[in-house]
Motif scaffolding. Structure first.
Motif, PDB file in Angstrom:
ATOM      1  N   GLN A  19     -10.675   7.723 -10.992  1.00  0.00           N
ATOM      2  CA  GLN A  19      -9.391   7.488 -10.329  1.00  0.00           C
ATOM      3  C   GLN A  19      -9.538   7.577  -8.813  1.00  0.00           C
ATOM      4  N   ILE A  20     -10.312   8.534  -8.341  1.00  0.00           N
ATOM      5  CA  ILE A  20     -10.540   8.688  -6.907  1.00  0.00           C
ATOM      6  C   ILE A  20     -11.281   7.481  -6.347  1.00  0.00           C
ATOM      7  N   VAL A  21     -12.252   6.986  -7.096  1.00  0.00           N
ATOM      8  CA  VAL A  21     -13.021   5.821  -6.657  1.00  0.00           C
ATOM      9  C   VAL A  21     -12.148   4.580  -6.591  1.00  0.00           C
ATOM     10  N   LEU A  22     -11.245   4.430  -7.550  1.00  0.00           N
ATOM     11  CA  LEU A  22     -10.421   3.231  -7.642  1.00  0.00           C
ATOM     12  C   LEU A  22      -9.282   3.191  -6.640  1.00  0.00           C
ATOM     13  N   GLN A  23      -8.795   4.340  -6.196  1.00  0.00           N
ATOM     14  CA  GLN A  23      -7.610   4.351  -5.348  1.00  0.00           C
ATOM     15  C   GLN A  23      -7.771   3.538  -4.063  1.00  0.00           C
ATOM     16  N   PRO A  24      -8.903   3.617  -3.330  1.00  0.00           N
ATOM     17  CA  PRO A  24      -9.053   2.773  -2.138  1.00  0.00           C
ATOM     18  C   PRO A  24      -9.008   1.280  -2.449  1.00  0.00           C
ATOM     19  N   LEU A  25      -9.519   0.873  -3.609  1.00  0.00           N
ATOM     20  CA  LEU A  25      -9.476  -0.532  -3.994  1.00  0.00           C
ATOM     21  C   LEU A  25      -8.037  -0.977  -4.242  1.00  0.00           C
ATOM     22  N   ILE A  26      -7.258  -0.116  -4.887  1.00  0.00           N
ATOM     23  CA  ILE A  26      -5.860  -0.442  -5.137  1.00  0.00           C
ATOM     24  C   ILE A  26      -5.102  -0.544  -3.826  1.00  0.00           C
ATOM     25  N   ASN A  27      -5.377   0.379  -2.909  1.00  0.00           N
ATOM     26  CA  ASN A  27      -4.708   0.348  -1.604  1.00  0.00           C
ATOM     27  C   ASN A  27      -5.071  -0.919  -0.832  1.00  0.00           C
ATOM     28  N   PHE A  28      -6.360  -1.271  -0.832  1.00  0.00           N
ATOM     29  CA  PHE A  28      -6.824  -2.423  -0.062  1.00  0.00           C
ATOM     30  C   PHE A  28      -6.276  -3.725  -0.621  1.00  0.00           C
ATOM     31  N   HIS A  29      -6.472  -3.947  -1.914  1.00  0.00           N
ATOM     32  CA  HIS A  29      -6.044  -5.219  -2.496  1.00  0.00           C
ATOM     33  C   HIS A  29      -4.530  -5.291  -2.673  1.00  0.00           C
ATOM     34  N   GLY A  30      -3.891  -4.164  -2.959  1.00  0.00           N
ATOM     35  CA  GLY A  30      -2.431  -4.149  -2.996  1.00  0.00           C
ATOM     36  C   GLY A  30      -1.845  -4.423  -1.622  1.00  0.00           C
ATOM     37  N   GLY A  31      -2.468  -3.839  -0.596  1.00  0.00           N
ATOM     38  CA  GLY A  31      -2.035  -4.113   0.769  1.00  0.00           C
ATOM     39  C   GLY A  31      -2.242  -5.559   1.144  1.00  0.00           C
ATOM     40  N   GLY A  32      -3.379  -6.129   0.731  1.00  0.00           N
ATOM     41  CA  GLY A  32      -3.639  -7.537   1.004  1.00  0.00           C
ATOM     42  C   GLY A  32      -2.601  -8.444   0.372  1.00  0.00           C
ATOM     43  N   HIS A  33      -2.188  -8.090  -0.833  1.00  0.00           N
ATOM     44  CA  HIS A  33      -1.158  -8.875  -1.528  1.00  0.00           C
ATOM     45  C   HIS A  33       0.182  -8.769  -0.803  1.00  0.00           C
TER      46      HIS A  33
END
Length: 226
Positions: free
Chosen positions: A88-102
Motif C-alpha cells: 500500500q505504501i509503495v502504491l500510494q505515490p503512483l495513485i497520487n501521480f496518475h490520479g493527479g495527471g487525470h
C-alpha cells in the motif's frame, strides 16, 4: 473539488457498490476512471496547438494516466484486502501521480476553447475584478504567469488559483502531476510538460506559453471562481 474526486476514487477502489461521481467531465464508475471526451476536435485549436499534439496529448498521455490510475487502485484494493501495508505504501505515490495527471488534464481540456468558440476572450465579472485587484490588469497577470511557467524546472504546471479562505486569486506552480488541493481552488492551469508543446514548438517553450492565451477558455475559469 479535486480533493473530493481523488478521495472518492480511493474509496471506490475498496467498495463493491457502483457509484458515479464527476469532476469537470471526469467520471468514476465502479472505481474506474475514464478518459473524458474533448468538447472540440483535435484540430480545433490550430494554429496555437497542432492537431497532432492534441491527439497525442489526449489519446496517449492522458489515457496513460487513466489506465495507470485504474491499475494502481485495483492493486491497492488487493493489498488492503491482504492487509499488505508495505505494498500500500509503495502504491500510494503512483495513485497520487496518475490520479493527479487525470485531474489536471481533465481541467486543462476545459481551460481551452477554439477562438471561434470564445477562446482568448478575457474574463469578466468577479474573476476579472479579482485579477485586477491582485495584479493590476489581465496583461500583468499573464506576464507573471508566463514567468512562473518559464521558471518550472523539469515538468509541472502553473495555475491561477483561488484561496478558499480569503477569496483572493494568485499564481502557484506545482511539480510533476501534483494537483491543486487543500486551501486552493484551481481556476486555470497550463501544462508545462514537454509533451504539451515540443512537437510544435520544440525548445521554444516561451512561444507556447505566449500563444496559448489565444485559446484560453476564461468562461470555464469563471465557473470555478466563487
Amino acid at each position: 473539488m479535486s480533493v473530493t474526486l481523488l478521495r472518492s476514487a480511493l474509496r471506490a477502489s475498496t467498495s463493491a457498490s457502483s457509484r458515479k461521481t464527476g469532476l469537470a467531465g471526469a467520471t468514476f464508475v465502479r472505481g474506474k476512471a475514464t478518459l473524458p471526451d474533448l468538447p472540440y476536435g483535435y484540430g480545433a485549436l490550430e494554429p496555437t496547438i497542432s492537431s497532432k499534439i492534441m491527439e497525442l496529448h489526449h489519446s496517449k498521455h492522458h489515457n496513460t494516466y487513466v489506465t495507470s490510475f485504474n491499475n494502481a487502485t485495483e492493486q491497492m484494493a488487493e493489498a488492503r484486502h491482504k492487509e499488505d501495508i508495505q505494498t500500500q505504501i509503495v502504491l500510494q505515490p503512483l495513485i497520487n501521480f496518475h490520479g493527479g495527471g487525470h485531474i489536471n488534464h481533465t481541467l486543462f481540456w476545459e481551460n481551452l476553447a477554439p477562438i471561434s468558440k470564445g477562446g482568448g476572450e478575457p474574463p469578466t465579472g468577479g474573476l476579472s475584478k479579482a485579477i485586477n485587484d491582485s495584479y493590476g490588469s489581465l496583461d500583468a497577470m499573464k506576464e507573471k504567469f508566463n514567468a512562473a511557467l518559464a521558471g518550472i524546472q523539469g515538468s509541472g504546471w502553473a495555475w491561477l488559483v483561488q484561496d478558499t479562505q480569503t477569496g483572493n486569486v494568485m499564481i502557484k506552480t506545482y511539480a510533476n502531476q501534483d494537483p491543486v488541493v487543500g486551501q486552493f481552488r484551481p481556476l486555470l492551469g497550463i501544462d508545462a510538460w514537454e509533451h504539451a508543446y515540443y512537437l510544435q514548438y520544440q525548445n521554444r517553450k516561451v512561444e507556447y506559453f505566449n500563444a496559448i492565451w489565444d485559446v484560453i477558455n476564461w468562461k470555464a475559469a469563471e465557473k470555478r471562481f466563487k
